[in-house]
Design an enzyme around this catalytic site. Structure first.
Site, short mmCIF file in Angstrom:
data_model
loop_
_atom_site.label_atom_id
_atom_site.label_comp_id
_atom_site.label_asym_id
_atom_site.label_seq_id
_atom_site.Cartn_x
_atom_site.Cartn_y
_atom_site.Cartn_z
CG HIS A 193 -8.16 -0.24 -1.53
ND1 HIS A 193 -9.27 0.62 -1.80
CD2 HIS A 193 -7.60 0.06 -0.33
CE1 HIS A 193 -9.57 1.37 -0.96
NE2 HIS A 193 -8.55 1.27 0.06
NE ARG A 254 -9.11 8.80 0.52
CZ ARG A 254 -8.40 7.58 0.50
NH1 ARG A 254 -7.93 7.11 -0.64
NH2 ARG A 254 -8.49 6.87 1.37
CD GLU A 399 -6.32 -4.45 3.22
OE1 GLU A 399 -6.22 -4.01 4.40
OE2 GLU A 399 -5.90 -3.66 2.30
#
Ligand code: AMP
Length: 411
Positions: A193, A254, A399
């Site tokens: 990230h 996760r 991003e």
């Protein structure tokens, strides 16, 4: 200058086109064109969505070779890119109007620590690193090769690695306390990230009207994947993800960090192999596994409101893990000027922000409860109470814009 961005995930491909002038704007501009392919809804069908000023356009594309995912993905990515210069979605006349292409590449290993112009040797290295990012690096390579086929070979393509921002993490935080041979084998903490953490750090300095070099920040990227970064003087000094994006916080599906002894136990007692363990830890754990409901926090919170105690437990573990991760980041930083929340959960869940922050009142951190709830979804905002010794910011992570800035600077 037109800069095309490709951001490929394990089950989606997102792309956008920015038109930039000689000076970069202070705030992220609207892309001229945005497109996304989603493979997850109907088997054998890719859903293509394109957004331009003219409106939204969607097409369901039946895959020609459903059993050959690589060929299908190249064909659909090619089709997505062609909507840039063909049909009602076109925003340019021809592919030659694209000046550069930026790719988000998940794993760059130890070699790539900055924006890197893609050449055959870079592609070989991305390929070599596939075992470390099996869901992402192949998709990133496909994007690069599809662009090569569609555009002139002379158009510069750049890789912006998710791991690059964390290459500044000092060795004591990056090296695992296993056998020393692991160091030579590249078994170390890389962090992920990075593009999001870097964007949030730069944006935080802008919002606080302070020099990034003077700030100690903890950025909390809480989406389907979750990670924290400790950032000092604009550089990552610690993070929660490690050798793979499985380490650290509890996530959507996760597990994050678990005692490695559990894996040995499951291998011995239940005969589980690598693939089963991977499936268990990646897809059947986290909020989804523990609540037994969903990886989506909204579903978990709705169930809590109905009195579901298993969902309540999942939520409490999720908050506990974020708080303890922040504690670790604090120790690496030795202080804190601002705590930044970003991504799906970080940007949208006032409850998560409030419960996480409540653990740090001893630092003199106080939230403005009204701003925390009322300002949600209204852009980048400061939500600490007046007099709080630590600032708290909610920042919409961008991003793609960070990648566009990196390409612009490289050019
Ligand atoms: P991301 O990976 O950044 O796209 O984040 C996706 C996740 O954000 C979803 O799975 C949800 O758990 C979470 N999310 C999105 N919107 C909200 C919301 N309004 N409240 C709580 N969680 C949200």
């Amino acid at each position: 200058m037109n800069i095309l961005i490709l951001n490929a995930g394990s089950s989606s491909q997102k792309s956008c086109l920015y038109n930039l002038q000689d000076t970069l704007p202070q705030n992220p501009p609207e892309p001229l064109w945005e497109a996304a392919i989603d493979w997850t809804h109907t088997e054998g069908v890719a859903e293509l969505t394109v957004k331009t000023k003219a409106g939204l356009w969607q097409e369901a594309i039946a895959l020609q070779h459903p059993s050959d995912l690589t060929q299908s993905s190249r064909a659909v990515t090619g089709k997505m890119l062609q909507t840039l210069w063909q049909g009602s979605t076109s925003v340019i006349q021809q592919p030659s109007e694209i000046d550069a292409v930026g790719h988000r590449v998940v794993h760059g290993g130890q070699r790539y620590q900055t924006t890197t112009r893609i050449d055959p040797s870079v592609k070989v290295e991305i390929q070599r690193l596939i075992p470390l990012a099996p869901a992402h690096n192949p998709a990133n390579l496909e994007g690069i090769e599809t662009v090569e086929q569609l555009l002139s070979q002379d158009v510069p393509q750049f890789a912006i690695f998710d791991t690059a921002f964390h290459s500044t993490i000092p060795e004591p935080a990056a090296i695992y306390p296993g056998p020393y041979a692991w160091v030579a084998q590249g078994i170390r903490r890389y962090g992920f990230h990075g593009t999001s953490h870097q964007y949030c750090a730069e944006r935080a300095a802008q919002l606080l009207n302070q020099d990034l070099a003077d700030l100690k920040l903890i950025t909390c990227h809480l989406g389907n994947g979750c990670s924290l970064a400790a950032i000092h003087q604009g550089k990552s000094v610690d993070t929660t993800m490690g050798f793979t994006p499985m380490e650290g916080l509890m996530m959507g599906s996760r597990s994050g960090s678990v005692d490695p002894g559990i894996l040995l136990y499951l291998m011995r007692q239940q005969g589980l192999g690598a693939d089963e363990l991977e499936q268990l830890l990646n897809k059947q754990s986290g909020l989804k596994g523990l609540s037994g409901l969903s990886n989506d926090l909204r579903t978990v919170r709705a169930a809590i409101a109905q009195g579901n105690t298993q969902a309540q437990l999942a939520y409490e573990v999720y908050i506990h893990r974020i708080r303890s991760g922040i504690g670790a980041m604090l120790a690496s930083l030795g202080g804190l000027d601002a705590l930044v929340f970003t991504a799906g959960v970080g940007e949208n869940s006032a409850a998560v922000r409030s419960q996480v922050c409540a653990g740090f009142a001893f630092l003199g951190l106080a939230l403005d409860a009204e701003r925390n709830t009322a300002m949600a979804g209204s852009g980048d905002v400061a939500i600490a109470a007046p007099g709080s010794r630590v600032q708290v910011l909610v920042i919409h992570t961008q991003e793609d814009w960070q990648i566009a800035k990196a390409c612009w600077a490289a050019l």
